[in-house]
Design an enzyme around this catalytic site. Structure first.
Site, PDB file in Angstrom:
ATOM      1  N   GLY A 261      14.803  18.383 -13.386  1.00  0.00           N
ATOM      2  CA  GLY A 261      13.397  18.772 -13.247  1.00  0.00           C
ATOM      3  C   GLY A 261      13.086  19.173 -11.826  1.00  0.00           C
ATOM      4  O   GLY A 261      13.936  19.751 -11.135  1.00  0.00           O
ATOM      5  N   CYS A 268       6.698   5.302  -5.533  1.00  0.00           N
ATOM      6  CA  CYS A 268       7.805   4.359  -5.342  1.00  0.00           C
ATOM      7  C   CYS A 268       9.116   5.017  -4.924  1.00  0.00           C
ATOM      8  O   CYS A 268       9.591   4.777  -3.806  1.00  0.00           O
ATOM      9  CB  CYS A 268       8.014   3.565  -6.623  1.00  0.00           C
ATOM     10  SG  CYS A 268       6.628   2.476  -6.955  1.00  0.00           S
TER      11      CYS A 268
HETATM   12  N1  LIG Z   1       2.945   1.714  -8.512  1.00  0.00           N
HETATM   13  C1  LIG Z   1       4.079   1.322  -9.058  1.00  0.00           C
HETATM   14  O1  LIG Z   1       4.541   1.837 -10.074  1.00  0.00           O
HETATM   15  C2  LIG Z   1       4.875   0.201  -8.435  1.00  0.00           C
HETATM   16  C3  LIG Z   1       5.898  -0.409  -9.175  1.00  0.00           C
HETATM   17  C4  LIG Z   1       6.618  -1.441  -8.599  1.00  0.00           C
HETATM   18  C5  LIG Z   1       6.330  -1.845  -7.296  1.00  0.00           C
HETATM   19  N2  LIG Z   1       5.345  -1.220  -6.597  1.00  0.00           N
HETATM   20  C6  LIG Z   1       5.061  -1.704  -5.231  1.00  0.00           C
HETATM   21  O2  LIG Z   1       3.919  -2.548  -5.310  1.00  0.00           O
HETATM   22  C7  LIG Z   1       3.117  -2.409  -4.128  1.00  0.00           C
HETATM   23  C8  LIG Z   1       1.708  -1.975  -4.502  1.00  0.00           C
HETATM   24  O3  LIG Z   1       1.774  -0.715  -5.122  1.00  0.00           O
HETATM   25  P1  LIG Z   1       0.531  -0.083  -5.890  1.00  0.00           P
HETATM   26  O4  LIG Z   1       1.026   1.200  -6.487  1.00  0.00           O
HETATM   27  O5  LIG Z   1      -0.101  -1.094  -6.774  1.00  0.00           O
HETATM   28  O6  LIG Z   1      -0.441   0.222  -4.656  1.00  0.00           O
HETATM   29  P2  LIG Z   1      -1.969   0.689  -4.708  1.00  0.00           P
HETATM   30  O7  LIG Z   1      -2.186   1.484  -3.485  1.00  0.00           O
HETATM   31  O8  LIG Z   1      -2.262   1.282  -6.051  1.00  0.00           O
HETATM   32  O9  LIG Z   1      -2.787  -0.690  -4.631  1.00  0.00           O
HETATM   33  C9  LIG Z   1      -2.883  -1.458  -3.480  1.00  0.00           C
HETATM   34  C10 LIG Z   1      -4.269  -2.097  -3.442  1.00  0.00           C
HETATM   35  O10 LIG Z   1      -4.317  -3.006  -2.340  1.00  0.00           O
HETATM   36  C11 LIG Z   1      -5.622  -2.944  -1.781  1.00  0.00           C
HETATM   37  N3  LIG Z   1      -5.572  -3.498  -0.418  1.00  0.00           N
HETATM   38  C12 LIG Z   1      -5.086  -2.956   0.719  1.00  0.00           C
HETATM   39  N4  LIG Z   1      -5.217  -3.832   1.754  1.00  0.00           N
HETATM   40  C13 LIG Z   1      -5.794  -4.938   1.248  1.00  0.00           C
HETATM   41  C14 LIG Z   1      -6.189  -6.181   1.807  1.00  0.00           C
HETATM   42  N5  LIG Z   1      -6.004  -6.452   3.106  1.00  0.00           N
HETATM   43  N6  LIG Z   1      -6.758  -7.081   0.991  1.00  0.00           N
HETATM   44  C15 LIG Z   1      -6.963  -6.829  -0.310  1.00  0.00           C
HETATM   45  N7  LIG Z   1      -6.608  -5.670  -0.899  1.00  0.00           N
HETATM   46  C16 LIG Z   1      -6.034  -4.730  -0.135  1.00  0.00           C
HETATM   47  C17 LIG Z   1      -5.984  -1.461  -1.846  1.00  0.00           C
HETATM   48  O11 LIG Z   1      -7.376  -1.273  -1.767  1.00  0.00           O
HETATM   49  C18 LIG Z   1      -5.414  -1.103  -3.228  1.00  0.00           C
HETATM   50  O12 LIG Z   1      -6.369  -1.268  -4.253  1.00  0.00           O
HETATM   51  C19 LIG Z   1       3.865  -1.410  -3.239  1.00  0.00           C
HETATM   52  O13 LIG Z   1       4.706  -2.109  -2.376  1.00  0.00           O
HETATM   53  C20 LIG Z   1       4.695  -0.625  -4.240  1.00  0.00           C
HETATM   54  O14 LIG Z   1       5.851  -0.074  -3.652  1.00  0.00           O
HETATM   55  C21 LIG Z   1       4.597  -0.219  -7.137  1.00  0.00           C
END
Ligand SMILES: NC(=O)c1ccc[n+]([C@@H]2O[C@H](COP(=O)([O-])OP(=O)(O)OC[C@H]3O[C@@H](n4cnc5c(N)ncnc54)[C@H](O)[C@@H]3O)[C@@H](O)[C@H]2O)c1
Length: 447
Positions: A261, A268
């Site tokens: 693709g 991620c």
């Molecule tokens: N999105 C995915 O598919 C996925 C899958 C596995 C792991 N991860 C990992 O999980 C982690 C989070 O990813 P995500 O996609 O959920 O991120 P995201 O950006 O969607 O969510 C993060 C949230 O944290 C909040 N935030 C930031 N600083 C803060 C603070 N000091 N206090 C309270 N809230 C705060 C933000 O407002 C946001 O709502 C990352 O490390 C990512 O790599 C993501």
């Protein structure tokens, strides 16, 4: 169990809602007041299949609440999940400022409340090896030795688009922690989710942290390998889709992540590959294979756009180009690092007029391009008078369209399929000029 979730994005909201669904009492904290306000008033903030229904049910039952009050959430909870962003810094390393700031805040909260009781602080974010120790040190700096807590690395493997399903029935759960007490609490919390036969793998913190990066980098490697192979197939007149089926039926290889693709995107894979590359270089044990994975990924979308340029002999000025798909993959509204942005930037640079459609992720394009793009109400709406259609995201609704209607709507039936969702010979019969990836260009005689 009383659980706090810090960070209510894709991982935090899904984790919180699913834990509530199994009867836990969940307090989600986010420092973005708009997110808290929306989630408190019954509006789900992200698109994930199945999420809204269980979120609404648990909100009504009072099993989940949202606020900006970290202290209240921590004090009432036995387990505190950190689901915070770890975006890439300039050098590719994961930026830990959100995690370490919250760890610091938790330390202060525990220091102010010495009777708070034992806490398990669980890192669910994807973080470089050694972060658990940093989180522990950041908390311990404030809380004296009498305060009881443990830090666990519990990487999250959910896939956007299947996040609820993945959380409710995980293939495996990894718990990285040396404390038996913390491990027992997490095993208890996860017990109702684990399908029979699927493992809960307990290991040390460092191995758990590496496991997450190793998994994502392996998936990225499969994708880049197939994209590289697709280009080779094109050069030698083979069909990468046939090759994919030929190798995917080998159980040692497996069928998934073999689809050629436009390359991987999302929040991620791109950042995790970069971060692992950086950590490995710093450790003096470079993972050189991953540099190629990353390079191929960047090159893939550029190669694809060069097909568009070549077809129109570099003259896109004044052409009307329809683009189907903004999200980095189907079933999500997430547009972080989406390959479409390279395509859209190049089309605009070449002065094409561009009309886009995505079932869920139009907002991501609006935020970035404003009125420089046209936003269609439907997939067919985007095709009116188009000189070409570029398919970027393989949403199901694009898979079986009314090709007759498409041809009638378009000015030229020229299709660039960045996800190989159609049968090339069928497209030829239907009268399309059809470009795809790793297959020959198919030109109809009835255009
Ligand atoms: N999105 C995915 O598919 C996925 C899958 C596995 C792991 N991860 C990992 O999980 C982690 C989070 O990813 P995500 O996609 O959920 O991120 P995201 O950006 O969607 O969510 C993060 C949230 O944290 C909040 N935030 C930031 N600083 C803060 C603070 N000091 N206090 C309270 N809230 C705060 C933000 O407002 C946001 O709502 C990352 O490390 C990512 O790599 C993501």
């Amino acid at each position: 169990m009383n659980v706090a979730i810090v960070g209510t994005g894709y991982v935090g909201l899904v984790t919180g809602v699913c834990l509530a669904e199994r009867g836990n009492d969940v307090h989600c904290v986010d420092n973005n007041p708009k997110i808290v306000e929306k989630l408190t008033s019954g509006q789900v903030t992200i698109y994930e299949p199945g999420l809204d229904e269980i979120y609404q049910r648990n909100l009504k039952k009072g099993r989940i609440k949202f606020s900006g009050n970290l202290e209240a959430a921590v004090l009432r909870s036995e387990v505190v999940f950190l689901c915070l962003p770890t975006p890439p810094g300039e050098d590719g390393s994961a930026d830990l400022k959100y995690i370490l700031q919250v760890a610091d805040d938790i330390g202060k909260i525990l220091a102010r409340n010495p009777a708070a009781g034992y806490k398990v602080v669980v890192d669910k974010s994807t973080v470089p090896v050694g972060t658990s120790e940093k989180v522990e040190a950041a908390i311990r700096r404030h809380a004296d030795a009498k305060i009881e807590f443990d830090v666990v690395s519990n990487p999250e493997f959910l896939r956007e688009g299947y996040a609820v399903e993945d959380f409710l029935r995980p293939e495996r759960v990894v718990i990285g922690c040396g404390s038996e007490r913390a491990v027992a609490i997490l095993q208890d919390l996860y017990e109702p989710f684990i399908p029979a036969g699927n493992p809960v793998i307990v290991m040390d913190e460092r191995s758990a942290e590496v496991t997450k990066y190793a998994a994502n980098s392996f998936l990225a490697m499969k994708i880049s390998y197939m994209n590289d192979l697709a280009n080779f197939c094109e050069a030698v007149g083979a069909d990468v889709e046939k090759v994919r089926q030929g190798i995917g039926s080998d159980s040692r290889i497996g069928k998934t992540y073999l689809h050629p693709g436009l390359g991987y995107g999302g929040s991620c894979l791109p950042k995790d590959v970069k971060a692992l590359l950086k950590t490995a270089r710093d450790a003096g044990a470079p993972l050189s294979i991953l540099q190629s994975v990353e390079d191929i990924n960047q090159e893939q979308r550029k190669k694809f756009f060069r097909k568009v340029e070549k077809h129109f002999q570099g003259k896109l000025d004044g052409l009307r180009v329809a683009v189907w798909g903004i999200a980095f993959k189907p079933n999500t509204d997430d547009t972080r690092e989406a390959p479409v942005f390279h395509i859209l930037d190049e089309l605009l640079k070449a002065k094409a007029s561009v009309v886009v459609f995505d079932p869920e992720a139009m907002e991501g394009a609006r935020r970035r391009y404003g009125d420089r793009l046209e936003y269609a109400e439907s997939s067919y709406g985007a095709l009116q008078g188009a000189d070409a259609l570029i398919i970027v995201t393989e949403w199901n609704e694009f898979r079986k369209p009314d090709f007759g209607l498409m041809k009638n709507l378009m000015r030229q039936p020229v299709l660039f399929d960045g996800r190989n969702i159609y049968d090339a010979q069928k497209m030829k019969k239907l009268g399309f000029l059809y470009h795809s990836i790793g297959r020959r260009v198919v030109e109809s005689h009835v255009i």
